[in-house]
Design a protein around this motif. Structure first.
Motif, PDB file in Angstrom:
ATOM      1  N   ASN A  75       0.842  -1.207   0.000  1.00  0.00           N
ATOM      2  CA  ASN A  75       0.000   0.000   0.000  1.00  0.00           C
ATOM      3  C   ASN A  75       0.878   1.258   0.000  1.00  0.00           C
ATOM      4  OD1 ASN A  75      -1.543   2.300   1.186  1.00  0.00           O
ATOM      5  ND2 ASN A  75      -3.180   0.791   1.301  1.00  0.00           N
ATOM      6  N   SER A 110       0.192   4.327   0.821  1.00  0.00           N
ATOM      7  CA  SER A 110       0.016   5.281   1.929  1.00  0.00           C
ATOM      8  C   SER A 110       0.896   4.916   3.127  1.00  0.00           C
ATOM      9  CB  SER A 110      -1.461   5.364   2.343  1.00  0.00           C
ATOM     10  OG  SER A 110      -1.853   4.249   3.095  1.00  0.00           O
ATOM     11  N   VAL A 168      -5.417  -2.309  -1.224  1.00  0.00           N
ATOM     12  CA  VAL A 168      -6.845  -2.608  -1.225  1.00  0.00           C
ATOM     13  C   VAL A 168      -7.410  -2.894  -2.629  1.00  0.00           C
ATOM     14  CG1 VAL A 168      -9.067  -1.974  -0.182  1.00  0.00           C
ATOM     15  CG2 VAL A 168      -6.961  -1.120   0.835  1.00  0.00           C
ATOM     16  N   PHE A 203      -0.909   6.209  -7.454  1.00  0.00           N
ATOM     17  CA  PHE A 203      -0.766   6.570  -6.044  1.00  0.00           C
ATOM     18  C   PHE A 203       0.693   6.709  -5.570  1.00  0.00           C
ATOM     19  CE2 PHE A 203      -5.060   5.018  -6.537  1.00  0.00           C
ATOM     20  CZ  PHE A 203      -5.754   6.094  -5.999  1.00  0.00           C
ATOM     21  N   TYR A 220       1.096  10.331  -5.839  1.00  0.00           N
ATOM     22  CA  TYR A 220       0.260  11.003  -4.830  1.00  0.00           C
ATOM     23  C   TYR A 220       0.937  10.983  -3.459  1.00  0.00           C
ATOM     24  CZ  TYR A 220      -3.861  11.890  -1.879  1.00  0.00           C
ATOM     25  OH  TYR A 220      -4.738  12.392  -0.941  1.00  0.00           O
ATOM     26  N   TYR A 221       1.630   9.892  -3.166  1.00  0.00           N
ATOM     27  CA  TYR A 221       2.304   9.782  -1.864  1.00  0.00           C
ATOM     28  C   TYR A 221       3.804  10.125  -1.938  1.00  0.00           C
ATOM     29  CZ  TYR A 221      -1.934   7.888   0.171  1.00  0.00           C
ATOM     30  OH  TYR A 221      -3.219   7.744   0.629  1.00  0.00           O
ATOM     31  N   LEU A 248     -10.931  12.365  -0.984  1.00  0.00           N
ATOM     32  CA  LEU A 248      -9.666  12.117  -1.682  1.00  0.00           C
ATOM     33  C   LEU A 248      -8.682  11.367  -0.778  1.00  0.00           C
ATOM     34  CD1 LEU A 248      -7.831  12.514  -4.151  1.00  0.00           C
ATOM     35  CD2 LEU A 248      -7.146  14.725  -3.190  1.00  0.00           C
ATOM     36  N   ARG A 249      -8.621  11.767   0.482  1.00  0.00           N
ATOM     37  CA  ARG A 249      -7.728  11.065   1.410  1.00  0.00           C
ATOM     38  C   ARG A 249      -8.123   9.596   1.536  1.00  0.00           C
ATOM     39  NH1 ARG A 249      -4.732  14.955   4.418  1.00  0.00           N
ATOM     40  NH2 ARG A 249      -4.634  16.659   2.926  1.00  0.00           N
ATOM     41  N   ARG A 284      -9.911   7.742  -0.588  1.00  0.00           N
ATOM     42  CA  ARG A 284      -9.675   6.924  -1.788  1.00  0.00           C
ATOM     43  C   ARG A 284      -8.182   6.712  -2.028  1.00  0.00           C
ATOM     44  NH1 ARG A 284      -8.567   8.419  -7.005  1.00  0.00           N
ATOM     45  NH2 ARG A 284      -8.575  10.620  -7.533  1.00  0.00           N
ATOM     46  N   GLY A 285      -7.348   7.606  -1.474  1.00  0.00           N
ATOM     47  CA  GLY A 285      -5.900   7.377  -1.522  1.00  0.00           C
ATOM     48  C   GLY A 285      -5.500   6.170  -0.689  1.00  0.00           C
ATOM     49  N   ILE A 286      -6.110   6.025   0.472  1.00  0.00           N
ATOM     50  CA  ILE A 286      -5.766   4.901   1.353  1.00  0.00           C
ATOM     51  C   ILE A 286      -6.178   3.566   0.727  1.00  0.00           C
ATOM     52  CG2 ILE A 286      -6.216   3.854   3.613  1.00  0.00           C
ATOM     53  CD1 ILE A 286      -6.626   6.762   4.678  1.00  0.00           C
TER      54      ILE A 286
END
Lengths: 226, 226
Positions: free
Chosen positions: A142, A144, A180, A219, A222-223, B201-202, B204-206
């Protein structure tokens, strides 16, 4: 003339504080290979699946979100005389080192060497790493929590790939996916590998999965992992 | 100064032969509004959710794919004196008219008029239609069974939309999504509507959801519905 399908035994690893979508996403796709669930318009697959849900105990599993779930058997009940062909390891809060059941780690150490394929979703790869299954392998997790996982598991000789929806090792034995929902894209690719593009396309049509490929990962950026 | 969040009560409708991903997908997203599961990096949401799983009986639910699941209460136990704010209705083989529990239809007839929002995934809209909740409304359903559903439910005055990942009625009360994975995109849009773009947004990022919008539907064409 088509030969009869081979049945593969799939173990799905459950634990408290699992992210239920991590297993339910792939299982909703792979579950079409359950003999009770093969659709008339899906070409007869070359493999069928017998799916078993395992947990530390038979008490109901409390996922972070979702109804309580029941395992079929415990990890300790799986003896040396039997072998699963496929193992699916989800992630979640319960995948953290201080929470993951030791019986799950022991199960993986016993069963993974003889399994044909081991698949993880999200921080399930953190569990695989701690069971010693990712040494010298490519893997992802993941995004995040990517940095935290890589730091925690530092020194295991793992080639962690930041920008990847999922990662398949060259020998096709270890498949790890990002967080996920990425597990469904990995399951779609695994299904293609296992039973071919035509059957996989029919199945993803039924679940309406707009499938992503290995490198399609929005992502990592994004991270700030690139 | 931010005001305290309002708690909304969400009922998730379970039944045998449900497609478990139909509820687990949205719940994995909406579940971040469960007070036990709010993440530190998600802006304090204006709404929190109290989630209850309902079924005909308290016997374990057998989904088409997935572990057995346990409801918290039965439909009949929900009395006239209480009201759910949100109702989520999944689909699956068990959503077919000859299989859907009458207690679920009765629950919907009692609770839906007073609910703020009713959401369905996949053939969950078939259940909503039979409970009389889609008369004069726009709706969609799983594209692989779209024609069969529309034909079966003919005469209910429903504006069925073939090309839609999900459909939101103008008053925002009834939300229906296309098949299985589309429920997550609908849940993402519903979350944006409920708590705003930043928190959504947070979240859906996770879960690493590459979210689709209302019209992003590749499957209407695949199933020759256009």
């Amino acid at each position: 003339m088509a030969s009869s399908p081979t049945t593969l035994r799939l173990a799905v690893c459950l634990f408290d504080q699992v992210t239920a979508l991590d297993y339910q996403g792939p299982i909703e796709i792979l579950g079409f290979l359950d003999p009770n669930n093969v659709k008339p318009d899906v070409p007869t697959p070359s493999y069928l699946l017998e799916i078993t849900y395992l947990a530390r105990t038979l008490e109901p599993i409390k996922a972070t979100a979702g109804p309580r779930a029941l395992a079929d058997r415990t990890y300790d009940e799986v003896g040396d005389g039997e072998q699963f062909d496929l193992i699916l390891v989800p992630g979640g809060q319960g995948a953290r080192p201080e929470k993951v059941p030791s019986s799950l780690l022991e199960f993986l150490k016993r069963q993974a060497p003889g399994a044909k394929h081991v698949l993880s979703v999200c921080t399930g790869s953190w569990i695989l790493a701690r069971a010693g299954l990712l040494q010298g392998k490519k893997a992802t997790t993941n995004k995040s929590v990517f940095k935290a996982v890589v730091e925690n598991i530092h020194g295991y000789g793992i080639d962690w790939i930041p920008k990847a929806r999922f990662v398949v090792n060259d020998d096709k034995k270890i498949w790890t996916s990002s967080g996920v929902t990425a597990g469904m894209d990995m399951a779609n690719a695994f299904l293609e590998y296992l039973v071919g593009k035509e059957a996989a396309l029919r199945i993803r049509g039924i679940v309406e999965l707009s499938a992503k490929e290995e490198g399609d990962d929005e992502f990592a950026e994004y991270y700030h992992l690139l």
